[in-house]
Design a protein around this motif. Structure first.
Motif, PDB file in Angstrom:
ATOM      1  N   THR A 171    -106.365 -43.504   8.229  1.00 25.70           N
ATOM      2  CA  THR A 171    -107.430 -44.098   9.039  1.00 25.70           C
ATOM      3  C   THR A 171    -106.777 -44.919  10.140  1.00 25.70           C
ATOM      4  N   TYR A 172    -107.082 -44.588  11.399  1.00 24.54           N
ATOM      5  CA  TYR A 172    -106.438 -45.219  12.542  1.00 24.54           C
ATOM      6  C   TYR A 172    -107.201 -46.471  12.988  1.00 24.54           C
ATOM      7  N   PRO A 173    -106.581 -47.327  13.795  1.00 22.76           N
ATOM      8  CA  PRO A 173    -107.256 -48.553  14.240  1.00 22.76           C
ATOM      9  C   PRO A 173    -108.578 -48.305  14.966  1.00 22.76           C
ATOM     10  N   ASN A 174    -108.697 -47.169  15.665  1.00 22.56           N
ATOM     11  CA  ASN A 174    -109.943 -46.852  16.376  1.00 22.56           C
ATOM     12  C   ASN A 174    -110.963 -46.150  15.482  1.00 22.56           C
ATOM     13  N   LYS A 175    -110.686 -46.094  14.174  1.00 25.32           N
ATOM     14  CA  LYS A 175    -111.545 -45.501  13.151  1.00 25.32           C
ATOM     15  C   LYS A 175    -111.520 -43.977  13.125  1.00 25.32           C
ATOM     16  N   ASP A 176    -110.650 -43.349  13.935  1.00 25.92           N
ATOM     17  CA  ASP A 176    -110.387 -41.925  13.739  1.00 25.92           C
ATOM     18  C   ASP A 176    -109.750 -41.742  12.362  1.00 25.92           C
ATOM     19  N   THR A 177    -109.910 -40.560  11.783  1.00 32.16           N
ATOM     20  CA  THR A 177    -109.280 -40.288  10.492  1.00 32.16           C
ATOM     21  C   THR A 177    -108.644 -38.902  10.491  1.00 32.16           C
ATOM     22  N   TYR A 178    -107.569 -38.777   9.751  1.00 35.97           N
ATOM     23  CA  TYR A 178    -106.972 -37.471   9.485  1.00 35.97           C
ATOM     24  C   TYR A 178    -106.926 -37.286   7.984  1.00 35.97           C
ATOM     25  N   ASP A 179    -107.473 -36.166   7.521  1.00 33.39           N
ATOM     26  CA  ASP A 179    -107.519 -35.846   6.101  1.00 33.39           C
ATOM     27  C   ASP A 179    -106.858 -34.486   5.923  1.00 33.39           C
ATOM     28  N   GLY A 180    -105.658 -34.484   5.362  1.00 42.25           N
ATOM     29  CA  GLY A 180    -104.979 -33.209   5.221  1.00 42.25           C
ATOM     30  C   GLY A 180    -103.563 -33.352   4.724  1.00 42.25           C
ATOM     31  N   GLU A 181    -102.747 -32.354   5.078  1.00 38.44           N
ATOM     32  CA  GLU A 181    -101.386 -32.273   4.563  1.00 38.44           C
ATOM     33  C   GLU A 181    -100.403 -32.958   5.501  1.00 38.44           C
ATOM     34  N   TRP A 182     -99.343 -33.508   4.877  1.00 33.68           N
ATOM     35  CA  TRP A 182     -98.294 -34.218   5.607  1.00 33.68           C
ATOM     36  C   TRP A 182     -96.929 -33.679   5.176  1.00 33.68           C
ATOM     37  N   LEU A 183     -95.962 -33.803   6.094  1.00 28.86           N
ATOM     38  CA  LEU A 183     -94.579 -33.456   5.782  1.00 28.86           C
ATOM     39  C   LEU A 183     -93.676 -34.405   6.559  1.00 28.86           C
ATOM     40  N   ARG A 184     -92.867 -35.170   5.839  1.00 24.83           N
ATOM     41  CA  ARG A 184     -91.924 -36.114   6.453  1.00 24.83           C
ATOM     42  C   ARG A 184     -92.611 -36.994   7.488  1.00 24.83           C
ATOM     43  N   HIS A 185     -93.717 -37.613   7.097  1.00 24.40           N
ATOM     44  CA  HIS A 185     -94.447 -38.588   7.921  1.00 24.40           C
ATOM     45  C   HIS A 185     -95.334 -37.970   8.996  1.00 24.40           C
ATOM     46  N   LEU A 186     -95.318 -36.651   9.164  1.00 22.61           N
ATOM     47  CA  LEU A 186     -96.081 -36.014  10.233  1.00 22.61           C
ATOM     48  C   LEU A 186     -97.202 -35.151   9.667  1.00 22.61           C
ATOM     49  N   ARG A 187     -98.305 -35.033  10.438  1.00 19.62           N
ATOM     50  CA  ARG A 187     -99.370 -34.103  10.053  1.00 19.62           C
ATOM     51  C   ARG A 187     -98.788 -32.691  10.088  1.00 19.62           C
ATOM     52  N   HIS A 188     -98.854 -32.000   8.955  1.00 19.76           N
ATOM     53  CA  HIS A 188     -98.200 -30.695   8.869  1.00 19.76           C
ATOM     54  C   HIS A 188     -98.881 -29.875   7.782  1.00 19.76           C
ATOM     55  N   GLY A 189     -99.462 -28.740   8.180  1.00 19.58           N
ATOM     56  CA  GLY A 189    -100.224 -27.912   7.246  1.00 19.58           C
ATOM     57  C   GLY A 189    -101.684 -27.888   7.656  1.00 19.58           C
ATOM     58  N   GLN A 190    -102.566 -27.761   6.694  1.00 19.26           N
ATOM     59  CA  GLN A 190    -103.993 -27.723   6.975  1.00 19.26           C
ATOM     60  C   GLN A 190    -104.575 -29.140   6.939  1.00 19.26           C
ATOM     61  N   GLY A 191    -105.407 -29.442   7.930  1.00 19.61           N
ATOM     62  CA  GLY A 191    -105.999 -30.771   7.954  1.00 19.61           C
ATOM     63  C   GLY A 191    -107.152 -30.877   8.926  1.00 19.61           C
ATOM     64  N   VAL A 192    -107.932 -31.953   8.772  1.00 18.57           N
ATOM     65  CA  VAL A 192    -109.092 -32.212   9.621  1.00 18.57           C
ATOM     66  C   VAL A 192    -108.931 -33.580  10.264  1.00 18.57           C
ATOM     67  N   TYR A 193    -109.007 -33.622  11.605  1.00 17.83           N
ATOM     68  CA  TYR A 193    -108.949 -34.876  12.352  1.00 17.83           C
ATOM     69  C   TYR A 193    -110.344 -35.182  12.885  1.00 17.83           C
ATOM     70  N   HIS A 194    -110.907 -36.332  12.468  1.00 21.94           N
ATOM     71  CA  HIS A 194    -112.232 -36.757  12.901  1.00 21.94           C
ATOM     72  C   HIS A 194    -112.098 -37.791  14.024  1.00 21.94           C
ATOM     73  N   TYR A 195    -112.776 -37.530  15.145  1.00 19.26           N
ATOM     74  CA  TYR A 195    -112.810 -38.474  16.253  1.00 19.26           C
ATOM     75  C   TYR A 195    -114.043 -39.358  16.094  1.00 19.26           C
ATOM     76  N   HIS A 196    -113.821 -40.646  15.850  1.00 12.64           N
ATOM     77  CA  HIS A 196    -114.925 -41.547  15.532  1.00 12.64           C
ATOM     78  C   HIS A 196    -115.894 -41.714  16.704  1.00 12.64           C
ATOM     79  N   GLN A 197    -115.367 -41.895  17.900  1.00 16.00           N
ATOM     80  CA  GLN A 197    -116.215 -42.196  19.050  1.00 16.00           C
ATOM     81  C   GLN A 197    -117.113 -41.024  19.443  1.00 16.00           C
ATOM     82  N   THR A 198    -116.574 -39.818  19.443  1.00 16.84           N
ATOM     83  CA  THR A 198    -117.350 -38.656  19.883  1.00 16.84           C
ATOM     84  C   THR A 198    -117.995 -37.905  18.720  1.00 16.84           C
ATOM     85  N   ARG A 199    -117.596 -38.252  17.485  1.00 18.05           N
ATOM     86  CA  ARG A 199    -118.081 -37.577  16.272  1.00 18.05           C
ATOM     87  C   ARG A 199    -117.702 -36.090  16.233  1.00 18.05           C
ATOM     88  N   SER A 200    -116.739 -35.707  17.025  1.00 17.22           N
ATOM     89  CA  SER A 200    -116.224 -34.340  16.965  1.00 17.22           C
ATOM     90  C   SER A 200    -115.040 -34.317  16.008  1.00 17.22           C
TER      91      SER A 200
END
Length: 233
Positions: free
Chosen positions: A104-133
């Protein structure tokens, strides 16, 4: 969408002050509390002198980790609270975000998914809080790559992504029951077309432009609907 790595929050292992259990060799063992020389505080389980098991590590800068340790490293399930208000909850491997987790980021965006060595890597969903996209698809080394979907309030884009940008053939699918097929192409910019200071990676390479080709009904690639006649633009 930058992530904060734990390398910015190095945990101390120097002795400092300690209250708690010890083994026959005098090493910290069992449950204990340590106040490190730099002001960090660890309270939790030890094994043979190392943080091992469940514990809470509080950094002097306000960051906090609550979760599992293995041989002094964050390993297993844990939650890291960062000073900027962001939070990661999920799997750790040798002090790194790895496996499945939610950031969960400071701007309330969220990423829910797979990680590898600290990075988003694999399948995942990034939610943009402001635009709801949201973006749903493949990530490689922190970037949107390969097949993915951008979902908006009343339509979505499906196609391939390279370096977090849509590239090549794709389609916009609208809730009204139609699709617009087309292609994202690079539009080269001449030097005089560049705005002052516009020298970032995207601008220096090319701008992306959507080139529509045709409008159709929902195609067979859209679940539950059949292809209808094609309407050329």
């Amino acid at each position: 969408m930058s992530d904060i790595g734990s390398d910015e929050f190095e945990e101390q292992s120097k002795l400092g002050e300690y209250e708690g259990g010890r083994n026959e060799a005098g090493e910290r063992h069992g449950f204990g509390k340590a106040v490190l020389p730099n002001g960090d505080i660890y309270q939790g389980e030890y094994q043979n002198g190392k943080r091992h098991g469940q514990g809470t590590y509080r950094f002097k800068n306000g960051a906090r980790y609550v979760g599992n340790y293995h041989q002094n490293m964050k390993h297993g399930q844990g939650i890291f609270y960062y000073p900027d208000g962001s939070k990661y909850e999920g799997s750790w491997v040798e002090d790194l975000r790895q496996g499945h987790g939610v950031y969960t980021y400071p701007n309330k965006d969220t990423y829910d998914g797979e990680w590898l060595r600290h990075l988003r890597h694999g399948q995942g969903v990034y939610h943009y809080h402001q635009t709801r996209s949201k973006y749903k698809g493949t990530w490689v080394n922190g970037k949107m790559e390969s097949a993915g979907e951008y979902l908006y309030t009343n339509h979505r884009y499906t196609g391939n992504f390279v370096n977090s940008y849509p590239v090549g053939p794709g389609k916009y699918v609208f809730d009204s029951g139609c699709e617009q097929h087309g292609e994202y192409q690079k539009e080269e910019k001449s030097l005089q077309d560049r705005a002052e200071g516009e020298w970032d990676e995207l601008a220096s390479a090319a701008a992306l432009k959507w080139m529509p080709k045709c409008v159709t009904g929902l195609t067979s690639g859209t679940p539950g609907r059949e292809t209808s006649g094609e309407l050329q633009q």
